[in-house]
Design a protein around this motif. Structure first.
Motif, short mmCIF file in Angstrom:
data_model
loop_
_atom_site.label_atom_id
_atom_site.label_comp_id
_atom_site.label_asym_id
_atom_site.label_seq_id
_atom_site.Cartn_x
_atom_site.Cartn_y
_atom_site.Cartn_z
N ALA A 59 -28.93 -37.85 26.00
CA ALA A 59 -29.28 -37.35 27.33
C ALA A 59 -30.63 -37.92 27.76
CB ALA A 59 -29.31 -35.83 27.33
N GLY A 60 -31.58 -37.97 26.83
CA GLY A 60 -32.89 -38.54 27.14
C GLY A 60 -32.79 -40.02 27.51
N ALA A 61 -31.96 -40.75 26.78
CA ALA A 61 -31.78 -42.17 27.08
C ALA A 61 -31.17 -42.35 28.47
CB ALA A 61 -30.90 -42.82 26.01
N ALA A 62 -30.22 -41.49 28.82
CA ALA A 62 -29.59 -41.58 30.15
C ALA A 62 -30.61 -41.27 31.25
CB ALA A 62 -28.42 -40.61 30.24
N VAL A 63 -31.45 -40.27 31.04
CA VAL A 63 -32.48 -39.93 32.02
C VAL A 63 -33.46 -41.09 32.16
CG1 VAL A 63 -34.45 -38.40 32.47
CG2 VAL A 63 -32.26 -37.43 31.77
N ASN A 64 -33.88 -41.67 31.03
CA ASN A 64 -34.79 -42.81 31.08
C ASN A 64 -34.18 -43.99 31.84
OD1 ASN A 64 -36.87 -41.55 29.71
ND2 ASN A 64 -36.23 -42.31 27.71
N GLU A 65 -32.90 -44.22 31.63
CA GLU A 65 -32.22 -45.31 32.34
C GLU A 65 -32.19 -45.05 33.84
OE1 GLU A 65 -30.34 -48.81 33.17
OE2 GLU A 65 -31.25 -48.21 31.29
N MET A 66 -31.88 -43.81 34.23
CA MET A 66 -31.86 -43.48 35.66
C MET A 66 -33.25 -43.62 36.28
SD MET A 66 -29.12 -40.34 36.15
CE MET A 66 -30.07 -39.17 35.22
N LEU A 67 -34.28 -43.19 35.56
CA LEU A 67 -35.65 -43.32 36.07
C LEU A 67 -36.04 -44.78 36.22
CD1 LEU A 67 -37.50 -40.49 34.12
CD2 LEU A 67 -36.97 -40.56 36.56
N SER A 68 -35.69 -45.60 35.25
CA SER A 68 -36.03 -47.02 35.35
C SER A 68 -35.30 -47.68 36.52
CB SER A 68 -35.77 -47.75 34.04
OG SER A 68 -34.40 -47.80 33.77
N GLN A 69 -34.06 -47.27 36.78
CA GLN A 69 -33.31 -47.79 37.93
C GLN A 69 -33.97 -47.34 39.24
OE1 GLN A 69 -29.23 -46.61 37.48
NE2 GLN A 69 -28.86 -47.99 35.74
N ALA A 70 -34.43 -46.09 39.28
CA ALA A 70 -35.10 -45.59 40.49
C ALA A 70 -36.40 -46.35 40.73
CB ALA A 70 -35.35 -44.10 40.36
N VAL A 71 -37.15 -46.62 39.66
CA VAL A 71 -38.39 -47.38 39.80
C VAL A 71 -38.09 -48.79 40.29
CG1 VAL A 71 -40.28 -48.43 38.48
CG2 VAL A 71 -39.69 -46.02 38.13
N GLU A 72 -37.08 -49.41 39.73
CA GLU A 72 -36.71 -50.77 40.14
C GLU A 72 -36.26 -50.80 41.60
OE1 GLU A 72 -36.35 -54.74 40.10
OE2 GLU A 72 -37.26 -53.50 38.56
N MET A 73 -35.49 -49.81 42.03
CA MET A 73 -35.07 -49.74 43.43
C MET A 73 -36.28 -49.56 44.34
SD MET A 73 -31.39 -47.67 43.47
CE MET A 73 -31.96 -46.66 44.77
N SER A 74 -37.22 -48.73 43.91
CA SER A 74 -38.43 -48.52 44.72
C SER A 74 -39.21 -49.82 44.86
CB SER A 74 -39.33 -47.46 44.07
OG SER A 74 -38.70 -46.22 44.09
N ARG A 75 -39.32 -50.58 43.79
CA ARG A 75 -40.01 -51.88 43.84
C ARG A 75 -39.30 -52.84 44.80
NH1 ARG A 75 -40.89 -52.50 37.46
NH2 ARG A 75 -42.68 -51.11 37.28
N GLN A 76 -37.97 -52.87 44.69
CA GLN A 76 -37.20 -53.78 45.55
C GLN A 76 -37.31 -53.36 47.01
OE1 GLN A 76 -33.24 -53.84 43.93
NE2 GLN A 76 -33.81 -55.15 42.18
N LEU A 77 -37.29 -52.04 47.26
CA LEU A 77 -37.45 -51.56 48.64
C LEU A 77 -38.82 -51.94 49.18
CD1 LEU A 77 -35.83 -48.00 48.55
CD2 LEU A 77 -35.11 -49.92 49.97
N ALA A 78 -39.85 -51.74 48.37
CA ALA A 78 -41.21 -52.05 48.79
C ALA A 78 -41.39 -53.54 49.05
CB ALA A 78 -42.22 -51.57 47.75
N ALA A 79 -40.70 -54.36 48.29
CA ALA A 79 -40.80 -55.82 48.43
C ALA A 79 -39.88 -56.34 49.53
CB ALA A 79 -40.49 -56.50 47.11
N GLY A 80 -39.07 -55.46 50.11
CA GLY A 80 -38.14 -55.90 51.16
C GLY A 80 -36.93 -56.62 50.60
N GLN A 81 -36.68 -56.51 49.34
CA GLN A 81 -35.54 -57.17 48.71
C GLN A 81 -34.25 -56.36 48.81
OE1 GLN A 81 -37.04 -57.58 44.76
NE2 GLN A 81 -38.19 -59.46 45.21
#
Length: 86
Positions: A59-81
């Motif tokens: 469960a912890g690994a799944a939560v970490n994966e979702m958080l990393s995906q959210a962080v990556e999406m935030s970076r891509q949104l901020a970069a206009g990608q």
């Protein structure tokens, strides 16, 4: 020792006493059974705890994966990608 006649009449004759060695053997046997049951209960408890720990790790690994995906999406949104228009 003389028995009270009313006791004998109401409850019958008392059972003959076992030799002390038989009592010790019976108690020893019972203690072994109790020890084995406790050992089995401990083994089951540890197996359950291990399963719970593994589930918690997953469960912890799944939560970490979702958080990393959210962080990556935030970076891509901020970069206009990433375009999120419907």
């Amino acid at each position: 020792m003389r028995m009270n006649p009313r006791f004998i009449h109401a409850f019958g004759n008392p059972p003959p006493m076992e030799p002390l060695s038989n009592v010790r053997q019976n108690v020893s046997g019972l203690l072994k059974v109790v020890e084995q049951r406790e050992k089995t209960a401990n083994e089951v408890a540890f197996a359950v705890l291990n399963k719970q720990q593994e589930a918690t790790k997953q469960a912890g690994a799944a939560v970490n994966e979702m958080l990393s995906q959210a962080v990556e999406m935030s970076r891509q949104l901020a970069a206009g990608q990433l375009d999120v228009r419907a």
